[in-house]
Design an enzyme around this catalytic site. Structure first.
Site, PDB file in Angstrom:
ATOM      1  CE1 TYR A  88      48.507   4.782  83.501  1.00  0.00           C
ATOM      2  CE2 TYR A  88      46.240   5.307  82.966  1.00  0.00           C
ATOM      3  CZ  TYR A  88      47.353   5.476  83.753  1.00  0.00           C
ATOM      4  OH  TYR A  88      47.298   6.343  84.818  1.00  0.00           O
ATOM      5  CE  LYS A 116      51.372   9.896  83.778  1.00  0.00           C
ATOM      6  NZ  LYS A 116      50.766   8.771  83.103  1.00  0.00           N
ATOM      7  NE  ARG A 166      31.463  24.329  78.803  1.00  0.00           N
ATOM      8  CZ  ARG A 166      30.419  24.523  77.980  1.00  0.00           C
ATOM      9  NH1 ARG A 166      30.371  23.915  76.815  1.00  0.00           N
ATOM     10  NH2 ARG A 166      29.429  25.312  78.332  1.00  0.00           N
ATOM     11  CG  ASP A 172      48.526   6.348  75.755  1.00  0.00           C
ATOM     12  OD1 ASP A 172      49.511   7.120  75.778  1.00  0.00           O
ATOM     13  OD2 ASP A 172      47.820   6.127  76.756  1.00  0.00           O
TER      14      ASP A 172
END
Ligand code: PLP
Length: 383
Positions: A98, A195, A46, A170
């Site tokens: 978004y 994406k 982690r 972004d």
């Protein structure tokens, strides 16, 4: 080195231990620490994982950052970034944000954990007006979703520096192949790697990249504490995707340009939003700060044409949320990505019910144009 070469010959080219052509997928959750075993930079996956580390390093190289953090999705990366703020802090957001980020910020605001206001980030004056004494950050998406408005990254970075704000971009729609906000003065870059970076609509992933040590330290703490890390397998998939990012983006962008020009000539399409068109109001600025117009465009259908009829007659393009895949994806923002945005705010964003967003894939352009021509003609003859 050209950017397309760098994408292939990134630090993931060979596995350090074995010199394999692809990095190993290290699924180990923990690493033996007994004395005498020799030092390992890893203790628990982690906190840090070898496969994820290769991806994080690669993203740094591509975005010209120094510290990268890979998360389980774009939203996990965005949520981690918003953990940098404290109650009372104010953030200026784009009014055409978004949909998922809009929901997150509205929810944080409703809980009193963040103060927010919206501005048209394509207007410097509008952004300046939204800044308050408590403002801590400026957040942008350029080109914006789904109307492809362009924000001036250099000017906003300068404004942020002058006012002591963290500037966040972004960069999902462009990918580092086409645009590098850190090199234009931004503090933080976010990605939905689901994406263009992944590129095949088969993995969810997110990332945050920065050059600033202070932000990196805090982001790493958030990544460790909240644990929204990207798995080793998914890190490998994104690394694999990145190798073909250049060639995919070149083709997708070429298809987007030709499709935009084709659709602009159709009487059943009243508006085409694409920064590659010289008629786009942000065209000149965009081409100054980016290496290409990208592969996302939006169209406004004429009032006589029904969205359902067009979509029903598309044979090639898939009708779905998301973008940046090798297959052409058509989405209806008003009912999909922005479906939970209140109607009056959608109106303000320019997301009408007649708007369709298109993310062009790598198909042959003749087939794509024939698909849209067929669907539009069938839908028009109906009305
Ligand atoms: C898809 C997307 C996100 C969210 O990313 P997920 O990987 O779906 O969590 C954030 N920003 C933009 C611009 C996006 O397109």
């Amino acid at each position: 080195m050209q950017r397309s070469t760098k994408l292939v010959h990134n630090c993931a080219l060979t596995d350090a231990a074995t010199r394999a052509s692809s990095p190993a997928i290290q699924r180990g959750s923990t690493f033996d620490q007994r004395p005498g075993g020799g030092p390992s930079p890893y203790a628990y996956s982690r906190v840090s994982n070898p496969t994820r580390a290769v991806l994080e390093q690669t993203l740094c190289e591509l975005e010209e950052g120094r510290h990268g953090f890979a998360f389980a999705s774009g939203m996990a990366a965005i949520a981690a970034v918003f953990q940098l703020f404290e109650p009372g802090d104010h953030v200026v957001l784009p009014h055409d944000l978004y949909g998922g980020t809009f929901q997150l910020c509205e929810s944080l605001a409703a809980q009193g954990r963040l103060a927010i206001s919206y501005a048209d980030t394509s207007s410097l004056a509008d952004v300046e007006q939204a800044i308050r004494p408590q403002t801590r950050a400026l957040y942008v998406e350029t080109p914006s979703n789904p109307c492809l408005r362009i924000a001036d990254l250099k000017a906003l970075a300068a404004l942020g520096r002058e006012r002591g704000l963290i500037t966040i971009a972004d960069n999902t729609f462009m990918s580092p192949y086409l645009q590098r906000p850190l090199s234009l003065g931004f503090d933080l870059v976010i990605h939905s790697a689901t994406k263009f970076l992944g590129g095949h609509s088969d993995v969810l992933a997110g990332a945050a990249i920065t050059q600033r040590e202070d932000l990196a330290d805090r982001l790493h703490q958030v990544q460790i504490m909240y644990g929204g890390i990207l798995s080793p397998d998914d890190s490998w998939l994104v690394l694999r995707g990145i190798k073909t990012l250049g060639i995919r983006m070149d083709r997708e962008q070429q298809n987007a340009m030709q499709l935009a020009e084709f659709l602009a000539r159709r009487p059943d399409v009243s508006q085409v939003y694409y920064p590659g068109l010289s008629t786009h109001p942000g065209h000149v600025l965009h081409m100054e700060q980016a290496d290409g117009p990208g592969a996302v465009l939006s169209i406004e259908l004429s009032p006589a044409v029904r969205v359902q009829d067009v979509v029903a007659h598309l044979q090639l393009a898939i009708f779905a949320v998301s973008l940046g895949g090798v297959e052409t994806i058509v989405s209806h923002p008003a009912t999909m990505s922005h479906g939970r945005v209140p109607a009056e705010i959608r109106q303000r964003m320019g997301v009408s019910d007649q708007l369709l967003r298109i993310s062009t894939g790598i198909e042959a352009i003749e087939d794509l144009m024939a698909d849209f021509e067929g669907a539009l003609t069938a839908a028009s003859s109906r009305g």
